[in-house]
Design a protein around this motif. Structure first.
Motif, PDB file in Angstrom:
ATOM      1  N   ALA A  14      30.832  96.308 -18.122  1.00  0.00           N
ATOM      2  CA  ALA A  14      31.484  95.361 -19.036  1.00  0.00           C
ATOM      3  C   ALA A  14      32.904  95.040 -18.581  1.00  0.00           C
ATOM      4  O   ALA A  14      33.365  93.905 -18.659  1.00  0.00           O
ATOM      5  CB  ALA A  14      31.491  95.945 -20.446  1.00  0.00           C
ATOM      6  N   ALA A  15      33.559  96.135 -18.035  1.00  0.00           N
ATOM      7  CA  ALA A  15      34.925  95.896 -17.572  1.00  0.00           C
ATOM      8  C   ALA A  15      34.934  94.969 -16.368  1.00  0.00           C
ATOM      9  O   ALA A  15      35.739  94.024 -16.283  1.00  0.00           O
ATOM     10  CB  ALA A  15      35.586  97.232 -17.227  1.00  0.00           C
ATOM     11  N   ALA A  16      33.994  95.257 -15.403  1.00  0.00           N
ATOM     12  CA  ALA A  16      33.921  94.385 -14.228  1.00  0.00           C
ATOM     13  C   ALA A  16      33.556  92.965 -14.628  1.00  0.00           C
ATOM     14  O   ALA A  16      34.131  91.986 -14.129  1.00  0.00           O
ATOM     15  CB  ALA A  16      32.904  94.952 -13.233  1.00  0.00           C
ATOM     16  N   LYS A  17      32.566  92.892 -15.521  1.00  0.00           N
ATOM     17  CA  LYS A  17      32.174  91.560 -15.988  1.00  0.00           C
ATOM     18  C   LYS A  17      33.331  90.864 -16.699  1.00  0.00           C
ATOM     19  O   LYS A  17      33.586  89.679 -16.507  1.00  0.00           O
ATOM     20  CB  LYS A  17      30.972  91.698 -16.932  1.00  0.00           C
ATOM     21  N   ALA A  18      34.026  91.670 -17.493  1.00  0.00           N
ATOM     22  CA  ALA A  18      35.168  91.083 -18.203  1.00  0.00           C
ATOM     23  C   ALA A  18      36.259  90.645 -17.238  1.00  0.00           C
ATOM     24  O   ALA A  18      36.880  89.588 -17.396  1.00  0.00           O
ATOM     25  CB  ALA A  18      35.728  92.096 -19.196  1.00  0.00           C
ATOM     26  N   ILE A  19      36.472  91.502 -16.172  1.00  0.00           N
ATOM     27  CA  ILE A  19      37.489  91.133 -15.177  1.00  0.00           C
ATOM     28  C   ILE A  19      37.096  89.862 -14.452  1.00  0.00           C
ATOM     29  O   ILE A  19      37.914  88.950 -14.248  1.00  0.00           O
ATOM     30  CB  ILE A  19      37.704  92.306 -14.194  1.00  0.00           C
ATOM     31  N   ASN A  20      35.773  89.836 -14.017  1.00  0.00           N
ATOM     32  CA  ASN A  20      35.306  88.631 -13.331  1.00  0.00           C
ATOM     33  C   ASN A  20      35.388  87.411 -14.237  1.00  0.00           C
ATOM     34  O   ASN A  20      35.799  86.316 -13.808  1.00  0.00           O
ATOM     35  CB  ASN A  20      33.869  88.844 -12.835  1.00  0.00           C
ATOM     36  N   GLU A  21      34.961  87.628 -15.476  1.00  0.00           N
ATOM     37  CA  GLU A  21      35.051  86.519 -16.418  1.00  0.00           C
ATOM     38  C   GLU A  21      36.508  86.090 -16.624  1.00  0.00           C
ATOM     39  O   GLU A  21      36.835  84.912 -16.731  1.00  0.00           O
ATOM     40  CB  GLU A  21      34.428  86.926 -17.756  1.00  0.00           C
ATOM     41  N   ALA A  22      37.366  87.128 -16.667  1.00  0.00           N
ATOM     42  CA  ALA A  22      38.788  86.810 -16.851  1.00  0.00           C
ATOM     43  C   ALA A  22      39.331  86.046 -15.650  1.00  0.00           C
ATOM     44  O   ALA A  22      40.073  85.060 -15.794  1.00  0.00           O
ATOM     45  CB  ALA A  22      39.589  88.088 -17.066  1.00  0.00           C
ATOM     46  N   LYS A  23      38.975  86.538 -14.413  1.00  0.00           N
ATOM     47  CA  LYS A  23      39.432  85.824 -13.217  1.00  0.00           C
ATOM     48  C   LYS A  23      38.892  84.399 -13.185  1.00  0.00           C
ATOM     49  O   LYS A  23      39.616  83.446 -12.874  1.00  0.00           O
ATOM     50  CB  LYS A  23      38.986  86.579 -11.966  1.00  0.00           C
ATOM     51  N   LYS A  24      37.592  84.292 -13.501  1.00  0.00           N
ATOM     52  CA  LYS A  24      36.990  82.966 -13.540  1.00  0.00           C
ATOM     53  C   LYS A  24      37.670  82.099 -14.579  1.00  0.00           C
ATOM     54  O   LYS A  24      37.974  80.922 -14.349  1.00  0.00           O
ATOM     55  CB  LYS A  24      35.499  83.105 -13.839  1.00  0.00           C
TER      56      LYS A  24
END
Length: 462
Positions: A196-206
């Motif tokens: 979730a953190a990685a997804k959140a980070i990727n989503e955040a970067k995106k």
């Protein structure tokens, strides 16, 4: 004995009344008073086990009834559930804290009186903990880890519903549930967290990149719209200003037109009123003049003679005053002229006296010979006389004189001598100048040839 007996009876009665009053019990707000003993029967005919009172007061019948209190203070229970099996057969640890308390609902309060009255606080905590453990395991077994970890509200609602239902059976109510960090031995929740953190980070970067792109596009669009809006606003403003100026100009023109019309109407009305006023004034003046004429006609004949005499007297006085002024003015002018001429005469007289005195001194210096004195005066002025003769020819401009003399002579003189002689003859003779002045040169300056010849002839004859 009778007094003692009466006092004893009174004391007994007072003691009995005090004892009866002491049996009227008041229930505090943080407690439930449970009255038990001979309470009565229920609706189905069975005996009532207890009567619960929260607030208010109750008379406890001596001998037949007694009472006790249930404390309403909240009870905090730490529940550290470990190795609870979820619906995915993954064991998790759920540390939590529950806050419970005795319920004040009528039916639930009766359960508390029947099941908790007389128990200590620690005993109530242990009993509640067992019920909470069982219901918490039951709820976790019906839910996935994702639901428990992500949808915390749903998990707490299920726990509260199941736990409170069971707690009401013993007279308790659930006040609060606080679940802390949920963990498991396999690391599934941690992996979910990392995912979730990685997804959140990727989503955040995106999202950041998209937001940057959207921000750049939005900024460009905003600048474009700003320039367009500013240009439109300026054009609208300029158009509005021009329209406002046109309206102002039209309003000013209309105002001036209205003012001109108003002034015209006012002037016309003013002139009409003035004409009417003049007409009325003329009529009034004519009437007044007519009345005045009638009045003055009667006094004119009497006043005219007096006025004529007064006018005549006034003219006479003015004529006399004017004549007196003219006489005084003429007298003043005559006196001024006389004084001026007298001063001039005195000045000339003084000059002549001084000249005569000076001449007398000269004659006296010449030994009384007037002719010698005159010669002295002429000798004194001789330089000035010669200067006059020189000034007569000094302005004649002769750049150059060329003389061709052939040596011939006439009357014993050469041409050069004749030229010089003729030039000197152009100088005014002194005797002519003296004659024009009414004077005569002295004899030592020489005489004319004719005079010399006549004098020689006279001497010869003599």
């Amino acid at each position: 004995m009778i007094i003692i007996l009466v006092c004893a009876v009174v004391l007994v009665v007072i003691s009995f009344i005090a004892w009866i009053c002491s049996r009227y019990k008041k229930c505090p707000s943080d407690k439930i008073m449970v009255v038990y003993g001979s309470i009565g029967k229920n609706k189905d005919g069975t005996n009532r086990s207890a009567k619960c009172i929260h607030g208010g007061a109750e008379f406890v019948i001596p001998v037949f009834q007694s009472y006790s209190y249930l404390d309403l203070t909240p009870i905090s229970i730490q529940v550290d559930l470990k190795n609870a099996l979820s619906r995915q057969n993954i064991r998790i640890d759920v540390p939590s804290r529950f806050t419970v308390g005795i319920s004040t609902e009528p039916g639930v309060m009766q359960n508390a009186a029947e099941r908790l009255l007389g128990l200590q606080l620690s005993e109530i905590q242990e009993l509640s903990k067992d019920i909470i453990f069982g219901q918490l395991r039951l709820v976790i077994a019906t839910m996935d880890i994702e639901e428990i970890n992500t949808d915390r509200d749903k998990f707490l609602a299920a726990v509260s519903s199941n736990v409170e239902t069971e707690l009401k059976k013993i007279g308790l109510r659930l006040i609060n549930v606080n679940v802390t960090d949920i963990s498991d031995e396999s690391g599934y929740i941690e992996a979910l967290g990392k995912e979730a953190a990685a997804k959140a980070i990727n989503e955040a970067k995106k999202s950041v990149a998209e937001q940057d792109r959207e921000g750049s596009i939005g900024e460009a669009n905003a600048k474009m719209e700003q320039r367009i809006k500013v240009s439109e606003a300026e054009s609208v403003a300029i158009q509005g200003e021009n329209e406002a100026k046109m309206k102002v100009a039209m309003s000013d023109a209309a105002l001036k037109e209205k003012e001109a019309e108003a002034r015209k109407i006012a002037t016309t009305a003013e002139k009409i009123q003035a004409a009417k006023a003049l007409e009325e004034s003329y009529a009034a003046e004519e009437a007044a003049e007519q009345a005045r004429r009638s009045k003055e006609q009667a006094t004119l004949e009497a006043d005219i003679i007096v006025r004529a005499e007064a006018k005549k007297k006034e003219l006479e006085l003015e004529a006399e005053a004017e004549a007196e002024q003219m006489r005084r003015r003429a007298q003043g002018e005559a006196d001024a002229i006389y004084a001026k001429m007298e001063a001039q005469a005195r000045g000339v007289e003084e000059i002549l006296k001084k000249q005569a005195a000076g001449f007398a001194e000269i004659v006296k210096s010449a030994g009384g010979d007037a002719d010698a004195a005159l010669k002295l005066l002429i000798a004194d002025k001789l330089e000035d006389l010669m200067k006059v003769q020189v000034d007569a020819i000094k302005n004649i401009k002769i750049d150059k004189v060329t003389v061709w003399d052939g040596g011939q002579s006439t009357d014993g003189k050469t041409s050069t001598a004749n030229f010089i002689s003729g030039m000197m003859k152009s100088v005014p003779p002194l005797d002519e100048m003296f004659a024009m002045a009414g004077m005569q040169l002295p004899s030592y300056l020489g005489k004319k040839a004719e005079e010399q010849e006549s004098s020689v002839a006279e001497s010869t004859e003599a």
